[in-house]
Design a protein around this motif. Structure first.
Motif, PDB file in Angstrom:
ATOM      1  N   VAL A 139      61.786   6.554  15.128  1.00 13.51           N
ATOM      2  CA  VAL A 139      62.459   6.155  13.895  1.00 13.51           C
ATOM      3  C   VAL A 139      61.675   6.654  12.690  1.00 13.51           C
ATOM      4  O   VAL A 139      60.464   6.514  12.621  1.00 13.51           O
ATOM      5  N   SER A 140      62.391   7.248  11.753  1.00 13.58           N
ATOM      6  CA  SER A 140      61.739   7.654  10.513  1.00 13.58           C
ATOM      7  C   SER A 140      62.572   7.161   9.341  1.00 13.58           C
ATOM      8  O   SER A 140      63.774   6.947   9.465  1.00 13.58           O
ATOM      9  N   THR A 141      61.914   6.961   8.234  1.00 14.03           N
ATOM     10  CA  THR A 141      62.609   6.427   7.072  1.00 14.03           C
ATOM     11  C   THR A 141      62.793   7.516   6.041  1.00 14.03           C
ATOM     12  O   THR A 141      61.936   8.373   5.874  1.00 14.03           O
ATOM     13  N   VAL A 142      63.938   7.494   5.380  1.00 20.86           N
ATOM     14  CA  VAL A 142      64.202   8.444   4.307  1.00 20.86           C
ATOM     15  C   VAL A 142      64.286   7.656   3.010  1.00 20.86           C
ATOM     16  O   VAL A 142      64.991   6.643   2.940  1.00 20.86           O
ATOM     17  N   ASN A 143      63.589   8.094   2.016  1.00 21.57           N
ATOM     18  CA  ASN A 143      63.570   7.407   0.732  1.00 21.57           C
ATOM     19  C   ASN A 143      63.150   5.944   0.869  1.00 21.57           C
ATOM     20  O   ASN A 143      63.518   5.099   0.072  1.00 21.57           O
ATOM     21  N   GLY A 144      62.467   5.671   1.922  1.00 22.64           N
ATOM     22  CA  GLY A 144      62.002   4.306   2.138  1.00 22.64           C
ATOM     23  C   GLY A 144      63.117   3.332   2.457  1.00 22.64           C
ATOM     24  O   GLY A 144      62.912   2.136   2.563  1.00 22.64           O
ATOM     25  N   ARG A 145      64.309   3.836   2.594  1.00 25.39           N
ATOM     26  CA  ARG A 145      65.403   2.903   2.846  1.00 25.39           C
ATOM     27  C   ARG A 145      66.244   3.318   4.057  1.00 25.39           C
ATOM     28  O   ARG A 145      66.301   2.614   5.049  1.00 25.39           O
ATOM     29  N   SER A 146      66.891   4.452   3.970  1.00 25.26           N
ATOM     30  CA  SER A 146      67.729   4.908   5.090  1.00 25.26           C
ATOM     31  C   SER A 146      66.853   5.260   6.284  1.00 25.26           C
ATOM     32  O   SER A 146      65.785   5.857   6.119  1.00 25.26           O
ATOM     33  N   GLU A 147      67.330   4.874   7.421  1.00 22.42           N
ATOM     34  CA  GLU A 147      66.558   5.157   8.626  1.00 22.42           C
ATOM     35  C   GLU A 147      67.234   6.233   9.455  1.00 22.42           C
ATOM     36  O   GLU A 147      68.462   6.341   9.479  1.00 22.42           O
ATOM     37  N   MET A 148      66.412   6.995  10.119  1.00 15.85           N
ATOM     38  CA  MET A 148      66.924   8.038  10.999  1.00 15.85           C
ATOM     39  C   MET A 148      66.338   7.833  12.381  1.00 15.85           C
ATOM     40  O   MET A 148      65.215   7.377  12.537  1.00 15.85           O
ATOM     41  N   LEU A 149      67.138   8.179  13.381  1.00 14.69           N
ATOM     42  CA  LEU A 149      66.661   8.056  14.757  1.00 14.69           C
ATOM     43  C   LEU A 149      66.672   9.433  15.395  1.00 14.69           C
ATOM     44  O   LEU A 149      67.626  10.195  15.223  1.00 14.69           O
ATOM     45  N   LYS A 150      65.580   9.723  16.104  1.00 13.21           N
ATOM     46  CA  LYS A 150      65.502  11.010  16.777  1.00 13.21           C
ATOM     47  C   LYS A 150      65.826  10.788  18.250  1.00 13.21           C
ATOM     48  O   LYS A 150      65.148  10.025  18.934  1.00 13.21           O
ATOM     49  N   VAL A 151      66.882  11.403  18.693  1.00 10.34           N
ATOM     50  CA  VAL A 151      67.249  11.289  20.101  1.00 10.34           C
ATOM     51  C   VAL A 151      67.247  12.684  20.706  1.00 10.34           C
ATOM     52  O   VAL A 151      68.064  13.526  20.325  1.00 10.34           O
ATOM     53  N   ARG A 152      66.340  12.917  21.613  1.00  6.98           N
ATOM     54  CA  ARG A 152      66.197  14.226  22.266  1.00  6.98           C
ATOM     55  C   ARG A 152      66.251  15.361  21.250  1.00  6.98           C
ATOM     56  O   ARG A 152      67.031  16.296  21.367  1.00  6.98           O
ATOM     57  N   GLY A 153      65.481  15.199  20.205  1.00  4.73           N
ATOM     58  CA  GLY A 153      65.359  16.274  19.230  1.00  4.73           C
ATOM     59  C   GLY A 153      66.390  16.249  18.124  1.00  4.73           C
ATOM     60  O   GLY A 153      66.189  16.833  17.077  1.00  4.73           O
ATOM     61  N   VAL A 192      77.847   3.684   5.958  1.00  4.28           N
ATOM     62  CA  VAL A 192      77.624   4.861   5.131  1.00  4.28           C
ATOM     63  C   VAL A 192      77.820   4.510   3.665  1.00  4.28           C
ATOM     64  O   VAL A 192      76.980   4.828   2.815  1.00  4.28           O
ATOM     65  N   SER A 193      78.919   3.806   3.357  1.00  5.39           N
ATOM     66  CA  SER A 193      79.186   3.502   1.953  1.00  5.39           C
ATOM     67  C   SER A 193      78.151   2.516   1.424  1.00  5.39           C
ATOM     68  O   SER A 193      77.744   2.603   0.274  1.00  5.39           O
ATOM     69  N   ALA A 194      77.702   1.593   2.267  1.00  4.31           N
ATOM     70  CA  ALA A 194      76.694   0.642   1.824  1.00  4.31           C
ATOM     71  C   ALA A 194      75.407   1.372   1.504  1.00  4.31           C
ATOM     72  O   ALA A 194      74.733   1.081   0.520  1.00  4.31           O
ATOM     73  N   ASN A 195      75.063   2.360   2.326  1.00  3.25           N
ATOM     74  CA  ASN A 195      73.845   3.120   2.112  1.00  3.25           C
ATOM     75  C   ASN A 195      73.897   3.933   0.833  1.00  3.25           C
ATOM     76  O   ASN A 195      72.942   4.014   0.097  1.00  3.25           O
ATOM     77  N   SER A 196      75.069   4.531   0.600  1.00  2.00           N
ATOM     78  CA  SER A 196      75.153   5.442  -0.533  1.00  2.00           C
ATOM     79  C   SER A 196      75.213   4.680  -1.849  1.00  2.00           C
ATOM     80  O   SER A 196      74.787   5.188  -2.867  1.00  2.00           O
TER      81      SER A 196
END
Lengths: 177, 893
Positions: free
Chosen positions: B766-780, B869-873
């Motif tokens: 798991v990595s964070t973008v802008n300290g808020r949105s999270e990203m998950l790495k699955v098999r690259g 998505v809309s909540a994030n944006s």
């Protein structure tokens, strides 16, 4: 108990629209935060004890959630929250009154969460007075009138208004916004 | 007597008159009794009815002492009388006046109503609502059946079977609309019927389709808007124009052959009377034998021995007749022999119609033998038998396999008039019917006219009646297996029943999963609970099956669409359907229509090559093929549409995708992924890609529709070989296979179909973008990660990523990760709406009763992702939950 008496008549509720003449009806009275309220018995389908309510996300707070009414899913509304009264803990006496109102030609069943069910009252139309003006702070939109029996006064609710009258649309708007 | 009783009685009578044999004294007695009762019981309101019944009673009495021929004729008159009585009772006596058969010998009131006039009016009269509703509700299936027949006729030719089936439908509608006073529809049916009887012409199928369309639209209008004035003028014009240039033989495959045969009549030249007498006696024996064998075959079409015996009979007659130069007899037996030979070799099925034709041949041979005998006695030549040409036509038709395609003969409606029965049973030809029709200007009833004009002998009419009865008897057994009795049920009631069954299932599982039962139930209780469970399941399955309907009507609509499109574009397309009896939930069938239309259109417009030469050059047959098939696999229904057109252009799609930035340069995509691109919303409207790939118009709409049905769509394509679109649909919309997940204290149901996989991520994933949105790495691959607890504002949810569970879901062709607390299990649940009072809740598609009796909410993954998505944006702009509530509380004011 009120349940038995209402079963047969409840169906007619849709046709039995209000009109001042018809107000001499039977009313089911219940308690909300210590105050006595009443609704036309014709609108009442049944009274059930408090069931486990499933909260539904992204709905207004006064919508407590949905329950399983013998296989049918119906929403349960907490009028106290709707009227801006403080939320109180559910007790053993907390009941759900299932009412059926018609909206856009459809019969809609909804549960109303009340603190306690009191009794069925006969209130003649001449004993019903218009809700007094109580200023901005008191919600009178959904009050049909004040019913007097002896020295008691019950607040008679316009339950159609509470559950439908622009409310659904507002509810939708809220969700969209 | 009440009108309803009267009506019932006449109905029974009608059946009796049509079904019975003039010699059946019991039946005649029954009829007499009924006529007598009607004559006495007819209320004063119906003077004509009483009069007719009295006259009919007298006529029936006479029948007992009359010769068979007279009796048969009398029976015809009685049938017509009963028909007139029905009209008199259901409509007005005025209209019945025109229908009263002259042979009945009663005086009808003055002012003879012209039947043709009375039906021509555009404005319908007042109609009994119940009868009308009943009629209209039945028309949908009738129209479907009609369309199916017409399309079959388009495909394999309009043979006698189809012709009479179509005519039967049209005739029934004519009768019903006539009774209901829907005059325009009646007029159209009348014209159509005459048109079909006259043999039609080259554009038969088009015209019939126009008629069907008009009727369909009209009935739908009636259904939705009540009885309004309609005008069938446009469609009627078709027939006016058509009838002038009508070439009856064109559409009739056997029409040309009919002229080839000429009955020779019996002329006994230089024949040895002794030999002839022997021949007659011998042949009669053969024919009697043939009758017996035929009856056996009717019951058991496979009986080879009977078939051989039958064949031998005809063969012998043929040989002897040829030797004696009795041309008619030898030719007739020759053709019949050919027919039987074909059956013997297994190339032809001896079903109802074929057996009928052979029965007729036997009867005709008997007649011919009688004629020979007469000629032998009187020494005078006998005129050719008028029936023979028609019979030959029928034999030849049967020989070419056209009369024998269907083994079962549909039963004739009891109120069918004799004219129709005659044509259907094949005792007379369309040609003769046509002649009579032209002479009578289309206003005379066939049977009567045929008899009056001497076209058909009364005995033959009786024979036709018998033959028809036999056909009905033959069909009876087959029908008993095929046609099941059905009851029409209000869908509301059905839904309620299913609701109650749902409750039963839930109640059963609540009881059986109760701790007291699970922990310390006795062996007996456990056994009984198991039994209860089994029964509950079968009740549930039965209930579900009641909502199932065959997909056939939908496929039929597609067949029509293909036909129309192919004709418009000038492409030669063969349309094949498979598995049209596959059953689907009603609601699925309703919703599958639009996507199918889209796909069929795509296949025809873009898939199939414009020029057959291109196909030939590619080594494919010039005739393109589009196949629509439905089948079950693994608890799902698959509907596939396959064409053998040019297929998708992979490179063009990929190029366009790179151009649009949907696909990164250099990334390797599988065929499946590439083809999936055309389902992307932006893609479909891009003109260039559509032209090049030949696909994609509205494909995103198709996909969305299928997904709304909780289905999946897949596309397989090979360049130059064609494209197959495969849709996977749930058996029913009422039940869903779901994963039960837990977030906080709340349980949610996620449709299994939307979940690709679930996993427990490590911290590194798991990595964070802008300290808020999270990203998950699955098999690259990186994908956005959303917390369900945040989207739904559920308190008390697991916040620690390592303790939680992540589901990879697919939405709008993109994969996203959803974080939940726990996976509780997998279960089938019955979908319920959240109650009309609740309305639509974003992110939730409905509720389901869980085994503990509480309501579980079913998530709509597509919407949940959209919300996320809309909540994030707009995270910063969106008011926190508390604000929202405040706003709401204030709103009622």
């Amino acid at each position: 108990m009120a349940t038995c008496e209402t079963g047969a008549t409840g169906l007619k509720s849709a046709e039995n629209r209000v009109g001042d003449v018809d107000l001499a009806e039977k009313y089911l009275t219940f308690e909300l935060a210590g105050e006595e309220y009443g609704i036309e018995i014709l609108k009442v389908r049944e009274i059930i004890g408090l069931l486990s309510i499933t909260p539904v996300p992204r709905t207004p707070e006064y919508v407590r959630g949905v329950i399983n009414l013998r296989g049918k899913v119906i929403p349960v509304v907490d009028p106290k929250l709707k009227f801006g009264m403080p939320r109180t803990e559910d007790t053993r006496e907390t009941c759900i009154i299932v009412v059926e109102v018609s909206h856009a030609g459809e019969a809609i069943s909804t549960g109303i969460l009340v603190d306690r069910v009191r009794e069925v009252l006969d209130i003649k139309s001449e004993d019903i007075e218009d809700a007094p003006e109580m200023g901005e702070s008191v919600e009178t939109e959904f009050i049909r009138g004040m019913g007097k029996t002896g020295d008691r006064v019950s607040i008679l609710l316009d339950i159609d208004g509470v559950l439908t009258g622009g409310e659904l649309e507002q509810l939708k708007k809220t969700k969209e916004g | 007597m009440r009108k309803a009783d009267l009506g019932k009685m006449i109905e029974v009578l009608a059946a009796d008159v049509v079904m019975s044999d003039p010699h059946d004294l019991q039946a005649v007695g029954r009829m007499m009794e009924a006529f007598g009762k009607i004559a006495e019981g007819a209320p004063g309101k119906f003077p004509l009815l009483g009069k007719m019944a009295a006259a009919a009673l007298a006529m029936a009495e006479d029948m007992i002492v009359q010769s068979p021929e007279q009796a048969a004729q009398a029976l015809n008159t009685l049938a017509d009388t009963v028909a007139a009585m029905q009209v008199a009772l259901c409509r007005t006596e005025q209209e019945a006046v025109a229908l009263v058969p002259a042979a009945l010998g009663i005086e009808t009131p003055a002012g003879e109503a012209d039947e043709a006039e009375s039906v021509a009016g555009g404005n319908p009269i007042a109609v009994d609502d119940d009868i009308l509703a009943e009629f209209l509700s039945g028309q949908e299936s009738v129209m479907e059946e009609l369309e199916g027949l017409i399309l079959d006729a388009d495909k394999d030719g309009l043979n006698d079977e189809r012709r009479s089936a179509i005519k039967r439908i049209i005739h029934t509608i004519k009768g019903e609309t006539g009774m209901l006073g829907l005059n325009e529809a009646q007029r159209l049916c009348h014209e159509t019927e005459s048109y079909i009887e006259a043999g039609g012409n080259g554009q038969t199928v088009d015209k019939l389709l126009s008629v069907k369309d008009w009727l369909n639209t009209t009935f739908q209008t009636y259904t939705s808007r009540g009885i309004v004035a309609v005008d069938a003028g446009e469609v009627l014009k078709l027939f006016e124009a058509g009838s002038e240039t009508a070439e009856p033989e064109v559409a009739d495959p056997a029409g040309g052959e009919e002229d080839k045969f000429e009955a020779h009549g019996i002329a006994l030249v230089d024949a040895d009377p002794g030999l002839l007498q022997d021949f007659i006696a011998e042949s009669r024996g053969h024919l009697d034998n043939a009758d017996v064998q035929l009856l056996t075959i009717e019951g058991e079409p496979e009986d080879q021995e009977a078939l051989n015996a039958l064949f031998r009979s005809f063969h012998t007659i043929k040989g002897s007749a040829g030797f004696l130069e009795l041309t008619d007899i030898s030719e007739l037996s020759h053709v019949a022999e050919d027919l039987l030979d074909k059956a013997r070799k297994g190339a032809l099925m001896l079903g109802g119609p074929v057996v009928d034709v052979i029965f007729e041949s036997v009867d005709a041979l008997r007649r011919l033998l009688d004629a020979v005998e007469k000629a032998l006695v009187t020494g005078e030549p006998v005129d050719p038998d008028k029936e023979l040409p028609a019979l030959f036509t029928h034999l030849r038709l049967a020989l070419s396999g056209q009369a024998g395609e269907e083994t079962a003969v549909a039963p004739v409606a009891p109120d069918k008039r004799l004219g129709e029965i005659l044509v259907e049973s094949g005792s007379t030809s369309e040609q003769e019917v046509k002649e009579v029709l032209t002479a009578g200007d289309g206003k005379v009833k066939l049977g009567e006219a045929l008899v009056q004009e001497g076209k058909v002998k009364a005995s033959e009419v009786a024979g036709a009646l018998r033959a028809q009865k036999k056909a009905r008897g033959a069909a009876g057994t087959a029908d008993a297996v095929r046609v099941r009795e059905t009851v029409k049920i209000d869908t509301d009631r059905l839904d309620k029943l299913l609701d109650v069954i749902g409750e039963l299932v839930i109640a059963e599982s609540i009881v059986s999963q109760d701790d007291e039962i699970l922990d310390d139930a006795s062996h007996r209780v456990t056994r009984n609970m198991r039994q209860l469970h089994k029964i509950t399941r079968s009740v549930q399955e039965l209930g579900m099956s009641m909502r199932m309907v065959a997909i056939k009507p939908t496929f039929q609509k597609m067949a029509r669409l293909v036909r129309d499109l192919a004709r418009k574009s000038g492409k030669n397309v063969e349309f094949v359907t498979n598995g049209e009896d596959t059953e689907l939930d009603r609601s699925v069938v309703e919703k599958i229509n639009d996507p199918l239309v889209h796909l069929v259109r795509n296949s025809l417009d873009h898939g199939i090559e414009d020029d057959p030469q291109q196909r030939v050059a590619a080594g494919k047959p010039a005739l393109a093929r589009v196949e629509l098939r439905a089948f079950h696999r693994g608890g799902n229904i698959f509907i596939e549409i396959a064409d053998d057109g040019r297929g998708l252009d992979r490179d063009a799609i990929l190029e366009k995708a790179r151009e649009k930035g949907v696909v990164e340069d250099g990334s390797e995509l599988s065929d499946k992924e590439v083809f999936h691109l055309i389902f992307a919303p932006g893609f479909s409207t891009a003109k260039k890609i559509t032209d090049v790939s030949g696909r994609g118009v509205g494909m995103d709409v198709v996909k969305r529709n299928i997904e709304a049905l909780r289905g999946n769509i897949e596309l397989i394509s090979k360049p130059g070989e064609g494209t197959t679109v495969s849709m996977q649909l749930p058996l029913t919309l009422a039940i869903i296979e779901g994963l039960i997940i837990l977030v906080g204290r709340e349980r949610y149901i996620v449709p299994t179909l939307s979940v690709i996989e679930s996993m427990r991520p490590t911290k590194d994933d798991v990595s964070t973008v802008n300290g808020r949105s999270e990203m998950l790495k699955v098999r690259g691959a990186l994908m956005p990660l959303y917390r369900l607890s945040k989207i739904f504002a559920i308190p008390g949810a697991e916040q620690d990523m390592q303790e939680a569970l992540v589901m990879i879901v697919e939405s709008q062709g993109k994969q996203v990760a959803l974080m939940v607390d726990k996976l509780l299990g997998q279960q089938q649940v019955v979908i319920k709406s959240l109650g009309r009072g609740m309305g639509k809740v974003q992110g939730i598609s409905g509720g389901a009763i869980m085994p503990d009796g509480r309501v579980g909410l079913i998530m709509d993954i597509g919407e949940v992702v959209k919300l996320a998505v809309s909540a994030n944006s707009v995270l910063k702009a969106a008011p926190p939950v508390a604000d929202r509530q405040e706003a709401l509380v204030a709103q009622p004011a």
